[in-house]
Scaffold this motif. Structure first.
Motif, PDB file in Angstrom:
ATOM      1  N   ALA A 196      -7.002  -6.817  -4.583  1.00 47.83           N
ATOM      2  CA  ALA A 196      -6.738  -5.698  -4.079  1.00 47.83           C
ATOM      3  C   ALA A 196      -8.200  -4.488  -4.203  1.00 47.83           C
ATOM      4  CB  ALA A 196      -5.854  -4.412  -4.542  1.00 47.83           C
ATOM      5  N   THR A 197      -9.429  -4.642  -5.049  1.00 39.06           N
ATOM      6  CA  THR A 197     -10.128  -4.384  -5.155  1.00 39.06           C
ATOM      7  C   THR A 197     -10.896  -4.402  -5.185  1.00 39.06           C
ATOM      8  OG1 THR A 197     -11.468  -5.378  -7.285  1.00 39.06           O
ATOM      9  CG2 THR A 197      -9.602  -4.272  -7.977  1.00 39.06           C
TER      10      THR A 197
ATOM     11  N   TYR B 299     -10.516  -6.425  -1.263  1.00 42.41           N
ATOM     12  CA  TYR B 299      -9.569  -6.765   0.099  1.00 42.41           C
ATOM     13  C   TYR B 299      -8.479  -5.285   0.378  1.00 42.41           C
ATOM     14  CZ  TYR B 299      -7.586  -9.414   4.077  1.00 42.41           C
ATOM     15  OH  TYR B 299      -6.734 -10.220   4.919  1.00 42.41           O
TER      16      TYR B 299
ATOM     17  N   TRP C 110      -3.744 -10.036  -8.453  1.00 47.62           N
ATOM     18  CA  TRP C 110      -3.218  -9.394  -7.114  1.00 47.62           C
ATOM     19  C   TRP C 110      -3.808  -8.187  -6.813  1.00 47.62           C
ATOM     20  CZ3 TRP C 110       2.060  -9.183  -4.585  1.00 47.62           C
ATOM     21  CH2 TRP C 110       2.339  -7.840  -3.239  1.00 47.62           C
TER      22      TRP C 110
ATOM     23  N   LEU D 284      -3.444 -13.818   0.059  1.00 51.90           N
ATOM     24  CA  LEU D 284      -3.200 -12.441  -0.280  1.00 51.90           C
ATOM     25  C   LEU D 284      -1.704 -12.901   0.013  1.00 51.90           C
ATOM     26  CD1 LEU D 284      -1.946  -9.899  -0.229  1.00 51.90           C
ATOM     27  CD2 LEU D 284      -2.992  -9.452   2.243  1.00 51.90           C
TER      28      LEU D 284
ATOM     29  N   ASP E 244      -6.292  -5.004   2.422  1.00 52.77           N
ATOM     30  CA  ASP E 244      -5.399  -5.162   2.868  1.00 52.77           C
ATOM     31  C   ASP E 244      -4.057  -5.602   1.468  1.00 52.77           C
ATOM     32  OD1 ASP E 244      -5.489  -4.845   5.784  1.00 52.77           O
ATOM     33  OD2 ASP E 244      -5.995  -7.034   6.324  1.00 52.77           O
ATOM     34  N   ALA E 245      -5.221  -5.420   0.757  1.00 59.57           N
ATOM     35  CA  ALA E 245      -4.145  -6.663  -1.036  1.00 59.57           C
ATOM     36  C   ALA E 245      -3.482  -4.768  -1.252  1.00 59.57           C
ATOM     37  CB  ALA E 245      -4.896  -7.105  -1.104  1.00 59.57           C
ATOM     38  N   LEU E 246      -4.094  -3.968  -0.808  1.00 56.22           N
ATOM     39  CA  LEU E 246      -3.901  -2.658  -1.581  1.00 56.22           C
ATOM     40  C   LEU E 246      -3.041  -2.798  -0.911  1.00 56.22           C
ATOM     41  CD1 LEU E 246      -4.061  -0.536  -3.426  1.00 56.22           C
ATOM     42  CD2 LEU E 246      -5.956   0.426  -2.380  1.00 56.22           C
TER      43      LEU E 246
ATOM     44  N   LEU F  46       0.259  -4.129  -1.627  1.00 53.24           N
ATOM     45  CA  LEU F  46       0.932  -3.603  -2.881  1.00 53.24           C
ATOM     46  C   LEU F  46       1.412  -2.269  -2.909  1.00 53.24           C
ATOM     47  CD1 LEU F  46      -2.170  -4.153  -5.700  1.00 53.24           C
ATOM     48  CD2 LEU F  46       0.460  -5.117  -5.376  1.00 53.24           C
TER      49      LEU F  46
END
Length: 274
Positions: free
Chosen positions: A83-84, A86, A79, A50, A88-90, A93
């Motif tokens: 996000a699916t 992790y 990315w 990330l 924090d990645a969502l 975004l």
């Protein structure tokens, strides 16, 4: 609220005690950073992945403008897959998509910000937000709406907002652009490309764009423009398959869009998202 949560998240990411930072000067080779982001994702080091995706999104074009396509396709796709698994990645975004929306409404670099906004929402499956922001531009500044109308067009067509998409279709100007692009791309020399590969791609893209514009014109009853566009396009490409597709477009039938590469770059178990 989402923007606030994103700010809190990025503060934690940049300033937390373990020294995780995303600063412009932290890296200088965007190709390497992208490869390392993919590898970190593959290895399950999601925080590292990330961090490097964020840096690539924010700074890659400062070092290498030619990565604009990769930035909004392969990189965002991976990315999105990150996000699916992790959260924090969502959050990150969603922070950036809110930030780009604010940039558009504040009148900054509207085309670039809307392009980023549209691309991230495409990854998130939030086409309704693309439509909502374009409708806001249409109400508040038609000049800016016209500037980004090509970016909003797929979402508007999917939502069957044909009058709105037709409002910003200048068929003569866009046909001339497509003819010029066909000439350039079909003769473009790409290292490693097979003979005729770029020409095939150029004509496939030309066909899709012309069919789309003819179908928009048909939905809006602009019959004279349909005839002019079809005649000029067929003069350029005298192909029976293309003519058959144009006939469908004259009836308001849109082409099946060329699929963008939306697979996860680093994770073989991720499926292609539509």
């Amino acid at each position: 609220m989402k923007l606030l949560m994103g700010l809190i998240f990025l503060f934690v990411l940049v300033g937390c005690g373990d020294g995780v930072e995303v600063e412009r000067d932290a890296y200088s080779d965007p190709d390497k950073v992208f490869d390392e982001a993919l590898q970190a994702h593959e290895d399950g080091n999601y925080e590292e992945a990330l961090r490097k995706h964020i840096w690539f999104y924010q700074y890659a074009l400062d070092y290498q403008p030619s990565l604009s396509g990769v930035r909004l396709s392969y990189a965002l796709s991976d990315w999105g897959c990150l996000a699916t698994k992790y959260p924090d990645a969502l959050v990150a975004l969603e922070y950036f998509v809110d930030k780009e929306e604010d940039e558009v409404k504040d009148g900054g670099d509207v085309y670039s910000s809307f392009h980023d906004f549209e691309s991230i929402n495409g990854v998130l499956g939030n086409e309704e937000r693309i439509i909502a922001l374009f409708e806001w531009l249409d109400r508040n500044d038609e000049r800016l709406a016209e500037k980004v109308s090509n970016l909003a067009r797929p979402a508007l067509i999917e939502a069957e907002k044909y009058a709105l998409v037709g409002k910003y279709l200048d068929s003569e100007r866009e046909l001339d652009m497509q003819l010029m692009q066909l000439e350039v791309v079909s003769n473009f020399d790409v290292p490693g490309a097979k003979d005729g590969e770029m020409e095939d791609y150029a004509y496939e893209t030309f066909s899709e764009e012309i069919q789309t514009m003819v179908a928009i014109l048909a939905k809006n009853g602009r019959l004279d423009e349909i005839e002019r566009m079809s005649r000029k396009a067929e003069e350029k490409w005298d192909d029976e398959g293309f003519k058959a597709q144009l006939e469908l477009a004259r009836r308001g039938v849109f082409p099946e869009r060329i699929k963008k590469n939306s697979t996860c770059c680093s994770q073989s178990e991720c499926v292609e998202s539509e």
